[in-house]
Design a protein around this motif. Structure first.
Motif, mmCIF file in Angstrom:
data_model
loop_
_atom_site.group_PDB
_atom_site.id
_atom_site.type_symbol
_atom_site.label_atom_id
_atom_site.label_comp_id
_atom_site.label_asym_id
_atom_site.label_seq_id
_atom_site.Cartn_x
_atom_site.Cartn_y
_atom_site.Cartn_z
ATOM 1 N N UNK A 199 0.842 -1.134 0.046
ATOM 2 C CA UNK A 199 0.060 0.106 0.036
ATOM 3 C C UNK A 199 1.005 1.279 0.004
ATOM 4 N N UNK A 200 2.067 1.209 -0.540
ATOM 5 C CA UNK A 200 2.779 2.183 -0.673
ATOM 6 C C UNK A 200 2.286 3.329 -1.665
ATOM 7 N N UNK A 201 1.872 2.563 -2.956
ATOM 8 C CA UNK A 201 1.041 3.481 -3.787
ATOM 9 C C UNK A 201 -0.284 2.811 -4.175
ATOM 10 N N UNK A 202 -1.367 3.607 -4.551
ATOM 11 C CA UNK A 202 -2.584 3.062 -4.585
ATOM 12 C C UNK A 202 -3.016 3.779 -5.847
ATOM 13 N N UNK A 203 -3.867 3.325 -6.818
ATOM 14 C CA UNK A 203 -4.406 4.183 -7.800
ATOM 15 C C UNK A 203 -5.251 5.391 -7.179
ATOM 16 N N UNK A 204 -5.028 6.530 -7.873
ATOM 17 C CA UNK A 204 -5.631 7.765 -7.376
ATOM 18 C C UNK A 204 -4.570 8.529 -6.496
ATOM 19 N N UNK A 205 -3.565 8.240 -6.330
ATOM 20 C CA UNK A 205 -2.479 8.865 -5.174
ATOM 21 C C UNK A 205 -1.709 9.998 -6.296
ATOM 22 N N UNK A 206 -1.331 11.135 -5.790
ATOM 23 C CA UNK A 206 -0.714 11.833 -6.400
ATOM 24 C C UNK A 206 0.931 11.626 -5.930
ATOM 25 N N UNK A 207 1.770 11.250 -6.978
ATOM 26 C CA UNK A 207 3.101 10.712 -6.486
ATOM 27 C C UNK A 207 4.084 11.786 -7.327
ATOM 28 N N UNK A 208 5.329 11.886 -6.631
ATOM 29 C CA UNK A 208 6.399 12.651 -7.443
ATOM 30 C C UNK A 208 7.554 11.829 -7.220
ATOM 31 N N UNK A 209 8.336 11.473 -8.371
ATOM 32 C CA UNK A 209 9.600 10.612 -8.461
ATOM 33 C C UNK A 209 10.881 11.443 -8.235
ATOM 34 N N UNK A 210 12.051 10.910 -7.801
ATOM 35 C CA UNK A 210 13.166 11.847 -7.847
ATOM 36 C C UNK A 210 13.677 12.089 -9.214
ATOM 37 N N UNK A 211 13.240 11.222 -10.308
ATOM 38 C CA UNK A 211 13.558 11.564 -11.562
ATOM 39 C C UNK A 211 12.687 12.539 -12.207
ATOM 40 N N UNK A 266 2.238 13.022 -10.853
ATOM 41 C CA UNK A 266 1.044 13.074 -11.428
ATOM 42 C C UNK A 266 0.171 11.943 -10.601
ATOM 43 N N UNK A 267 -0.872 11.845 -10.961
ATOM 44 C CA UNK A 267 -1.977 10.882 -10.333
ATOM 45 C C UNK A 267 -1.697 9.529 -10.871
ATOM 46 N N UNK A 268 -1.663 8.619 -10.248
ATOM 47 C CA UNK A 268 -1.820 7.212 -10.477
ATOM 48 C C UNK A 268 -2.881 6.616 -10.968
ATOM 49 N N UNK A 269 -2.984 6.244 -12.375
ATOM 50 C CA UNK A 269 -4.250 6.118 -12.933
ATOM 51 C C UNK A 269 -4.393 4.499 -12.798
ATOM 52 N N UNK A 305 0.580 7.151 -14.956
ATOM 53 C CA UNK A 305 0.496 8.262 -14.217
ATOM 54 C C UNK A 305 0.113 9.278 -15.081
ATOM 55 N N UNK A 306 -1.035 9.934 -14.840
ATOM 56 C CA UNK A 306 -1.432 11.205 -15.451
ATOM 57 C C UNK A 306 -0.945 12.263 -15.028
ATOM 58 N N UNK A 307 -0.285 13.135 -15.797
ATOM 59 C CA UNK A 307 0.220 14.338 -15.350
ATOM 60 C C UNK A 307 -1.031 15.328 -15.266
ATOM 61 N N UNK A 308 -0.816 16.780 -14.487
ATOM 62 C CA UNK A 308 -1.730 17.594 -14.519
ATOM 63 C C UNK A 308 -1.980 18.246 -15.939
ATOM 64 N N UNK A 309 -0.983 18.212 -16.541
ATOM 65 C CA UNK A 309 -1.085 18.518 -17.932
ATOM 66 C C UNK A 309 -2.026 17.503 -18.755
ATOM 67 N N UNK A 310 -2.521 16.568 -18.160
ATOM 68 C CA UNK A 310 -3.519 15.475 -18.821
ATOM 69 C C UNK A 310 -2.768 14.274 -19.687
#
Length: 353
Positions: A177-189, A193-196, A205-210
């Motif tokens: 349960x580190x990441x679930x669909x619907x979470x907003x994540x940011x990677x070190x790279x 965005x939102x996990x689809x 992952x869906x970015x804010x730019x869609x």
């Protein structure tokens, strides 16, 4: 002719039973649709497929038993009907199990997205078991097949190391349960965005730019990641502000607090019960700097809240006569040297060329 009448009755009874079962299950589907739990909808929808077919198969089996068929023909009919029922039951069971897994994963993550990795794995397992049972029913020994699959599976595992690594990484990510669909994540790279969805190979992952960013599960599991939805969805954002040295800081704090309260109460996505927080922290070159702490409901709301807060704060400062100075630096010129503002008596000067 004496055998045709009971055979026709048996076949007609099977067809009538299939029709009645379908009507009954349609009525049950209407009641299941009004309940909160989605599992009953999945079960009823699956039974609407298997129950009528079972009634028809029973009618055909009864008709075949009433007819004067040879033992070989009778055995062939019964075997064909059994295989048909196993096939229908397997497909139905795969739908039920996959639907229940989807319902459980969706209810636990609390989002509309589905974690298809668990759904696909359970569907494949049920279909594989049904296929083996079907072969066993037809008299095909499955022991050599299982042995061949074991030996071949080793070769496939060596050839598909990256694919299997992504598969198990995806299972680990969802199970922990580190990441679930619907979470907003940011990677070190840099990706965020939102996990689809998280499937057997990759995370979408869906970015804010869609735009959609596809990340292999293995890379996601090894990356340093910030999850802005856990342990809770609410978060705070910081806005840096500065006022001139001749400002009354008590007055500045009071006005800024009023603007924060106004934004928290009126802007969509803000947290109305957020306690306004202002912290002065820096004597700058031309201003006294402080930090304003705002509460937001979820990550993407911060942009709208910052936008409204800065507009309203600027308008209110102008109305209250509070000045936000532009960056400035004073340079004093002397004969043969430039004296920097930070320079004190006794320090060397920089000679002009």
């Amino acid at each position: 002719m004496d055998h045709l009448l009971p055979a026709g009755i048996a076949l007609g009874a099977g067809l009538l039973g299939a029709f009645l079962l379908r009507m009954l299950l349609r009525w049950l589907a209407g009641h299941a649709g009004r309940t909160r739990w989605g599992g009953d909808d999945v079960i009823v929808a699956a039974l609407r497929t298997v129950a009528p077919w079972a009634a028809v198969a029973a009618g055909v089996a009864g008709a075949a038993a009433a007819l004067p068929l040879t033992r070989a023909v009778q055995h062939g009919v019964n075997q064909a009907l059994t295989v048909l029922l196993i096939f229908v039951a397997t497909v139905t069971a795969a739908r039920v199990v996959a639907g229940l897994v989807r319902t459980v994963t969706t209810s636990r993550s609390g989002v509309a997205g589905s974690a298809t990795i668990f759904v696909n794995i359970t569907r494949i397992l049920v279909l594989a078991i049904g296929f083996l049972v079907m072969l066993q029913t037809l008299g095909v020994s499955i022991a050599p097949m299982l042995t061949a699959l074991g030996v071949g599976g080793l070769a496939v595992a060596l050839a598909l190391q990256d694919t299997l690594a992504n598969l198990f990484a995806g299972i680990h990510i969802l199970a922990s349960k580190t990441v679930q669909p619907g979470d907003y994540i940011q990677l070190s790279s840099g990706e965020e965005g939102y996990v689809e969805d998280i499937n057997w190979r990759q995370t979408t992952v869906r970015e804010l730019s869609n735009n959609l960013v596809v990340i292999p599960n293995g890379q996601l599991a090894k990356s340093n990641m910030t999850n802005f939805m856990r342990p809770e969805q609410r978060l705070t954002v910081l806005v840096q502000v500065g006022v001139s040295y001749d400002s009354d800081l008590d007055h500045v704090e009071r006005v800024t607090t009023e603007v924060i309260a106004e934004v928290m109460a009126e802007v969509s996505g803000a947290v109305p019960d957020h306690e306004p927080a202002i912290r002065f922290h820096t004597f700058g070159d031309s201003r006294i700097g402080f930090t304003v702490i705002l509460g937001v409901g979820e990550f993407s709301d911060q942009y709208r809240i910052k936008h409204e807060f800065i507009k309203r704060l600027h308008r209110r400062y102008r109305a209250e006569g509070i000045r936000i100075p532009s960056p400035a630096r004073t340079v004093a010129l002397q004969q043969g040297a430039v004296v920097l503002p930070q320079q004190r008596a006794g320090e060397d000067v920089v000679p002009l060329p």
